[in-house]
Write an enzyme that holds these catalytic residues in place. Structure first.
Site, PDB file in Angstrom:
ATOM      1  N   ASP A 208     -16.916 -17.294 -17.773  1.00 13.64           N
ATOM      2  CA  ASP A 208     -16.680 -18.425 -18.669  1.00 13.64           C
ATOM      3  C   ASP A 208     -15.823 -19.480 -17.967  1.00 13.64           C
ATOM      4  O   ASP A 208     -14.810 -19.144 -17.335  1.00 13.64           O
ATOM      5  CB  ASP A 208     -15.951 -17.903 -19.921  1.00 13.64           C
ATOM      6  CG  ASP A 208     -15.845 -18.946 -21.005  1.00 13.64           C
ATOM      7  OD1 ASP A 208     -16.888 -19.438 -21.443  1.00 13.64           O
ATOM      8  OD2 ASP A 208     -14.705 -19.262 -21.421  1.00 13.64           O
ATOM      9  N   GLU A 269     -20.550 -19.959 -15.209  1.00 15.99           N
ATOM     10  CA  GLU A 269     -20.702 -21.114 -16.091  1.00 15.99           C
ATOM     11  C   GLU A 269     -19.824 -22.213 -15.512  1.00 15.99           C
ATOM     12  O   GLU A 269     -18.596 -22.161 -15.631  1.00 15.99           O
ATOM     13  CB  GLU A 269     -20.239 -20.801 -17.516  1.00 15.99           C
ATOM     14  CG  GLU A 269     -20.532 -21.969 -18.451  1.00 15.99           C
ATOM     15  CD  GLU A 269     -19.448 -22.284 -19.485  1.00 15.99           C
ATOM     16  OE1 GLU A 269     -19.761 -22.937 -20.473  1.00 15.99           O
ATOM     17  OE2 GLU A 269     -18.278 -21.891 -19.285  1.00 15.99           O
TER      18      GLU A 269
HETATM   19  C1  NOJ Z   1     -17.722 -21.860 -22.681  1.00 22.62           C
HETATM   20  C2  NOJ Z   1     -18.312 -21.014 -23.778  1.00 22.62           C
HETATM   21  O1  NOJ Z   1     -19.697 -20.904 -23.581  1.00 22.62           O
HETATM   22  C3  NOJ Z   1     -17.933 -21.688 -25.058  1.00 22.62           C
HETATM   23  O2  NOJ Z   1     -18.614 -21.143 -26.160  1.00 22.62           O
HETATM   24  C4  NOJ Z   1     -16.438 -21.608 -25.228  1.00 22.62           C
HETATM   25  O3  NOJ Z   1     -16.046 -22.337 -26.372  1.00 22.62           O
HETATM   26  C5  NOJ Z   1     -15.715 -22.204 -24.026  1.00 22.62           C
HETATM   27  N1  NOJ Z   1     -16.288 -21.802 -22.787  1.00 22.62           N
HETATM   28  C6  NOJ Z   1     -14.263 -21.787 -24.022  1.00 22.62           C
HETATM   29  O4  NOJ Z   1     -14.135 -20.438 -23.714  1.00 22.62           O
END
Ligand code: NOJ
Length: 546
Positions: A208, A269
């Protein structure tokens, strides 16, 4: 010693399970581990190679579980560690790999580390695991700098019980304090957390906010007052996104995972400025792959799509990484809706648009888009429900909205709940088999129109989205040209994307509204819309032997 690697992740189709909305095993209205376990045969038969499960850890759910209060357990409303073990065993028995979400940029404010920090002195070891600073101004009542929370408002808060009156950084919600990745204790803790889950049997991690862990020393002002996490930063050398120093972290993670006997993988991500920046995350000694958000953000336009495909592959192949392709996830407007808004739908991954949605157009394009995506070299990510043709639910009652964006924006931005509505499995009325018969109402209401979009109603209907996905995934597995590798563009009218993959495979995508003639002599293997005398209709795609 590691087992010989199969590099399974280079070609894998990975299905994102947004756990709370996938299937409810205990009837409390929330999806859970047990619900997912009972649906594993569905995923096996769909033909995916792996699943990615969104955070399942104990969490106060201030941000859908991306606020973790214990990284080594399962949230009781989702199940237990023993249920997770069973899930892993059964998934593996079905030949499905399991990737879990790792949230290293921030913890929950209920995490024991943060609670300890609030109770400790400024400058203490406990505070040094987070980013605490004194405020600006004579009485310290202004935040330390101008950084903004991705969900709206300042990126700084003061803990209500913080006697020291310091501010702490949270790039997301105030309930998600950012960790201090300059602190070796934070590094050691995350290596240990990952080993815990690898020992339990997971096959990898989705990282993440992989581009956010390191902040520029001195925390300089940003100088602008609005940025969106689902938009890449528009500049290099940003004070808190995509900083060079994050790569050292991923090199150490790669050493750890390579030394572990599991044949596991990392996917990043990372919302970054361009494919070259993305490729830096997947150099041979860093993470294995990264979501290709440029593809997701691209409008339904032949030249632009071709440009994104070429630039993604060039940058990723230059570092030896596979390309990946993704159309939707739990943060963005579902692509049926984006494609069904020809004028505004492509402006960004989340569209707060009032343009009416042409559902028929969106569905037609979505059918073509998945054939395009699954024919391209590399791996692909599917988001639960896209195989059913689900659209963004844009009329959820305001009082039910749970995305922190809704509150933080002063009720001006509805946020991401519309793509997180529970999956319709069967039956004619909500909750469409989401849970056991006497199930509580799902945490978000499903549109009644989804009665024609359930798994049950689409199964066996050769014209349904579900059967298109099943056929495409079956063919992808069996056809030697598909998966990782290379492709060649072939000459075609300007509105058509036509490429070959060896041996013997052609993909044609018609992005115009007019029919075009298919390449002569090619045999259709799979088409996204009925063919009329060898002509591919508008907004349609075909897989051909050639
Ligand atoms: C990316 C995640 O996919 C999202 O859902 C989240 O709110 C943010 N990161 C913070 O962790």
């Amino acid at each position: 010693m590691s087992e010989p690697t199969t590099d399974w992740w280079r070609s894998a189709v990975i299905y994102e399970v947004y756990l709370r909305s996938f299937a409810d095993g205990n009837g409390d209205g929330d999806g859970d581990v047990e619900g997912l376990r009972t649906r594993l045969p569905y995923l096996r038969d769909l033909g995916v190679d792996a699943i990615w499960i969104t955070p399942w850890y104990p969490s106060p759910m201030a941000d859908g579980g991306y606020d973790v209060s214990d990284y080594r357990d399962i949230q009781p409303r989702f199940g237990s560690l023993s249920q997770a073990r069973l899930l892993l065993a059964e998934a593996h028995a079905h030949n499905l790999k399991v990737i879990i979400d790792l949230v290293p940029n921030h913890t929950s404010d209920r995490h024991p580390w943060f609670q300890e920090a609030l109770a400790s002195e400024p400058g203490s070891a406990a505070r040094n695991r987070y980013v605490f600073r004194p405020g600006r101004g004579p009485d310290g009542s202004a935040p330390p700098n101008d950084w903004r929370s991705v969900f709206g408002g300042p990126a700084w808060s003061r803990g209500p019980d913080d006697v020291a009156g310091q501010w702490y950084l949270h790039l997301f919600a105030p309930q998600q304090p950012d960790l201090n990745w300059e602190n070796p204790e934070v590094h050691a803790e995350f290596l240990d957390i990952m080993r815990f889950w690898l020992d339990l049997g997971v096959d990898g991690f989705r990282i993440d906010v992989a581009h956010g862990l390191i902040k520029q020393r001195g925390l300089p002002d940003l100088g602008v007052d609005h940025e969106d996490v689902m938009e890449p930063p528009d500049r290099l050398n940003h004070p808190h996104w995509d900083r060079e120093e994050v790569h050292e972290i991923y090199r150490s993670w790669r050493r750890m995972i390579d030394a572990h006997p599991a044949d596991a993988t990392f996917v990043a991500e990372a919302w970054v400025a361009n494919p070259k920046q993305l490729a830096r995350y997947v150099r041979p000694d860093e993470l294995h792959s990264a979501f290709n958000f440029d593809f997701l953000r691209c409008s339904w336009h032949p030249a632009r799509l071709r440009e994104v495909i070429d630039s993604s592959m060039a940058a990723l192949h230059a570092v030896g990484a596979p390309a990946t392709w993704v159309l939707s996830n739990h943060d963005v407007t579902r692509h049926v809706t984006r494609y069904g808004r020809p004028h505004t739908g492509a402006r960004g991954p989340r569209t707060e648009s009032t343009e009416p949605v042409n559902l028929e157009l969106g569905l037609r394009r979505a059918r073509a888009a998945v054939l395009l995506m699954l024919a391209l070299p590399g791996g692909a990510y599917l988001y639960q429900g896209e195989e059913l043709g689900l659209w963004e639910v844009e009329d959820l009652p305001e009082e039910l909205l749970q995305d922190p964006t809704w509150e933080r924006s002063g009720h001006t931005v509805r946020g991401r709940d519309g793509c997180r509505v529970p999956i319709p499995w069967s039956g004619d009325t909500p909750p469409f088999g989401f849970g056991p018969a006497a199930t509580a109402r799902p945490w978000l209401p499903q549109p009644t129109a989804w009665k024609d979009y359930t798994v049950e109603s689409q199964s066996g209907d050769p014209h349904s989205m579900l059967e298109l996905y099943r056929s495409a995934l079956r063919l992808r597995r069996s056809h030697p040209a598909l998966g990782d590798g290379t492709m060649r563009w072939l000459d075609a009218p300007a509105e058509v994307l036509l490429f070959a993959r060896d041996p013997g495979f052609l993909c044609a995508v018609n992005l115009s509204s007019e029919p075009v003639k298919l390449p002569g002599g090619a045999e259709p293997l799979l088409v996204s819309a009925p063919l009329d005398r060898g002509r591919l209709p508008g907004d349609a795609a075909a897989w051909l032997s050639g």
